[in-house]
Design a protein around this motif. Sequence first.
Motif, PDB file in Angstrom:
ATOM      1  N   CYS A 187      44.116  46.001  34.028  1.00 24.34           N
ATOM      2  CA  CYS A 187      42.697  45.817  34.349  1.00 24.34           C
ATOM      3  C   CYS A 187      42.521  44.966  35.606  1.00 24.34           C
ATOM      4  CB  CYS A 187      41.963  45.175  33.182  1.00 24.34           C
ATOM      5  SG  CYS A 187      41.536  46.332  31.860  1.00 24.34           S
ATOM      6  N   VAL A 188      43.316  43.921  35.743  1.00 25.64           N
ATOM      7  CA  VAL A 188      43.242  43.085  36.944  1.00 25.64           C
ATOM      8  C   VAL A 188      43.608  43.900  38.180  1.00 25.64           C
ATOM      9  CG1 VAL A 188      44.313  41.134  38.146  1.00 25.64           C
ATOM     10  CG2 VAL A 188      43.616  40.898  35.752  1.00 25.64           C
ATOM     11  N   ALA A 189      44.650  44.717  38.079  1.00 29.98           N
ATOM     12  CA  ALA A 189      45.018  45.582  39.206  1.00 29.98           C
ATOM     13  C   ALA A 189      43.880  46.544  39.547  1.00 29.98           C
ATOM     14  CB  ALA A 189      46.289  46.355  38.875  1.00 29.98           C
ATOM     15  N   ALA A 190      43.237  47.090  38.524  1.00 29.66           N
ATOM     16  CA  ALA A 190      42.121  48.017  38.753  1.00 29.66           C
ATOM     17  C   ALA A 190      40.942  47.317  39.413  1.00 29.66           C
ATOM     18  CB  ALA A 190      41.696  48.641  37.422  1.00 29.66           C
ATOM     19  N   ILE A 191      40.632  46.095  38.992  1.00 23.89           N
ATOM     20  CA  ILE A 191      39.555  45.331  39.618  1.00 23.89           C
ATOM     21  C   ILE A 191      39.860  45.092  41.098  1.00 23.89           C
ATOM     22  CG2 ILE A 191      38.450  43.050  39.692  1.00 23.89           C
ATOM     23  CD1 ILE A 191      38.699  42.994  36.623  1.00 23.89           C
ATOM     24  N   ASN A 192      41.105  44.741  41.385  1.00 24.16           N
ATOM     25  CA  ASN A 192      41.493  44.494  42.772  1.00 24.16           C
ATOM     26  C   ASN A 192      41.329  45.738  43.640  1.00 24.16           C
ATOM     27  OD1 ASN A 192      42.176  41.886  42.074  1.00 24.16           O
ATOM     28  ND2 ASN A 192      44.368  42.249  42.021  1.00 24.16           N
ATOM     29  N   VAL A 193      41.785  46.871  43.125  1.00 24.34           N
ATOM     30  CA  VAL A 193      41.803  48.101  43.924  1.00 24.34           C
ATOM     31  C   VAL A 193      40.414  48.731  44.018  1.00 24.34           C
ATOM     32  CG1 VAL A 193      42.723  50.453  44.047  1.00 24.34           C
ATOM     33  CG2 VAL A 193      44.234  48.544  43.442  1.00 24.34           C
ATOM     34  N   ALA A 194      39.713  48.815  42.897  1.00 28.17           N
ATOM     35  CA  ALA A 194      38.454  49.562  42.862  1.00 28.17           C
ATOM     36  C   ALA A 194      37.237  48.729  43.254  1.00 28.17           C
ATOM     37  CB  ALA A 194      38.242  50.132  41.459  1.00 28.17           C
ATOM     38  N   PHE A 195      37.308  47.421  43.093  1.00 22.53           N
ATOM     39  CA  PHE A 195      36.140  46.575  43.331  1.00 22.53           C
ATOM     40  C   PHE A 195      36.316  45.621  44.515  1.00 22.53           C
ATOM     41  CE2 PHE A 195      33.844  42.557  41.853  1.00 22.53           C
ATOM     42  CZ  PHE A 195      32.640  42.919  42.448  1.00 22.53           C
ATOM     43  N   LEU A 196      37.397  44.833  44.513  1.00 22.94           N
ATOM     44  CA  LEU A 196      37.562  43.804  45.532  1.00 22.94           C
ATOM     45  C   LEU A 196      38.069  44.354  46.863  1.00 22.94           C
ATOM     46  CD1 LEU A 196      39.084  40.977  43.290  1.00 22.94           C
ATOM     47  CD2 LEU A 196      36.694  41.331  43.951  1.00 22.94           C
ATOM     48  N   LEU A 197      38.933  45.364  46.821  1.00 25.04           N
ATOM     49  CA  LEU A 197      39.459  45.927  48.067  1.00 25.04           C
ATOM     50  C   LEU A 197      38.364  46.547  48.930  1.00 25.04           C
ATOM     51  CD1 LEU A 197      41.746  46.642  49.975  1.00 25.04           C
ATOM     52  CD2 LEU A 197      42.273  48.632  48.524  1.00 25.04           C
ATOM     53  N   PRO A 198      37.469  47.369  48.391  1.00 25.05           N
ATOM     54  CA  PRO A 198      36.388  47.913  49.238  1.00 25.05           C
ATOM     55  C   PRO A 198      35.538  46.826  49.899  1.00 25.05           C
ATOM     56  CG  PRO A 198      36.539  49.148  47.200  1.00 25.05           C
ATOM     57  CD  PRO A 198      37.443  47.967  47.044  1.00 25.05           C
ATOM     58  N   LEU A 199      35.239  45.751  49.165  1.00 28.90           N
ATOM     59  CA  LEU A 199      34.477  44.655  49.748  1.00 28.90           C
ATOM     60  C   LEU A 199      35.242  44.017  50.909  1.00 28.90           C
ATOM     61  CD1 LEU A 199      33.101  42.897  46.526  1.00 28.90           C
ATOM     62  CD2 LEU A 199      31.824  44.332  48.123  1.00 28.90           C
ATOM     63  N   SER A 200      36.551  43.852  50.730  1.00 30.01           N
ATOM     64  CA  SER A 200      37.379  43.259  51.775  1.00 30.01           C
ATOM     65  C   SER A 200      37.398  44.121  53.027  1.00 30.01           C
ATOM     66  CB  SER A 200      38.811  43.065  51.255  1.00 30.01           C
ATOM     67  OG  SER A 200      38.835  42.240  50.111  1.00 30.01           O
ATOM     68  N   ILE A 201      37.446  45.432  52.842  1.00 31.87           N
ATOM     69  CA  ILE A 201      37.444  46.350  53.985  1.00 31.87           C
ATOM     70  C   ILE A 201      36.092  46.331  54.693  1.00 31.87           C
ATOM     71  CG2 ILE A 201      37.595  48.774  54.659  1.00 31.87           C
ATOM     72  CD1 ILE A 201      39.665  49.149  52.428  1.00 31.87           C
TER      73      ILE A 201
END
Length: 333
Positions: A287-301
């Motif tokens: 779940c933490v990996a999914a949050i990073n990839v699906a939620f936090l990564l787009p914001l970072s980009i």
Amino acid sequence: MIFALLVVVFLVSWGLTGLLRRYALSKSLMDIPNERSAHSVPTPRGGGVAIVVAFLLALPVLTSLNVLSLPVTMALSGAGLLTALIGFVDDHGHIAARWRLLGHFIAAGWILFWLNGLAPIELLGVSLAPAWIGGILGSIYLVWMLNLYNFMDGIDGLASTEAISVCLGMCLVYWCGGVADLIWAPMALAVAVAGFLCWNFPPARIFMGDAGSGFLGIMLGAMAIQAAWSKPELIWSWLILLGVFIVDATWTLVRRLFRGDKVYHAHSNHAYQKAARRWGHKKVTLCVAAINVAFLLPLSILIVLGHLSPFTGAGLAYVPLACLACRLGAGKP
């Protein structure tokens, strides 16, 4: 050449982790379950040394290939060795908290010396890091990153998965931001951690230990400071991608401080620990990996592309994470 190096880094980390497991079993270096533990079976510890060795061996090679500057190699190598040594000794015995903290600040100072301090960072048009103020903020940030990573290394595979997803995510952010030359250090670290994760994924056959978790924390912090000198907004991308760990550890610490707890005492009141008791280690880690990839990564980009201000991006990332930590009871006994 770089691809071959990454393959070697993975194999060194994977093979050395296996050897360290055998060594820990032969010397009875075991993590014995207690009332605060998230595991129920005695498990070898200290496998994070494999990450340290594999990554630090890669740094001079990357420098010789002219894809990593000498100051960055010196910053990461010196601070990484000191942090790992402190963690290794503490894993095998005990170092008083004040001496550990002193060593951590020395490692942070070493990084800031070689990376020329903390780059000027603007928030709402105000510079947050002029001269000596940047040194203080940078030191506190690096020491907190080191220690929060120790705090968050409490269930199988979580610290490893976080490091891999954040590092690979930042490689994509670098590429989108036009600074692809920065990808090699986080790429090498991700590969080194992947070799260890083969042994640490739930159910873990060996634990990372303080030598590995502290090393990862300060390496990730140092890479964020390095990136800020190329583009100031990149440090915000790092902080957002690391949001799960930063929010959980900080929320829990603040809540325990307000309650009057001795914050240096071990506990099991982080949000991820409470979630693991409900749903198991593997589900929480994934779940933490999914949050990073699906939620936090787009914001970072979006931040590095200029479509989102750092302040807004941090708010969009941290507020839901704080609500989740509160919902899970982070910091409550």
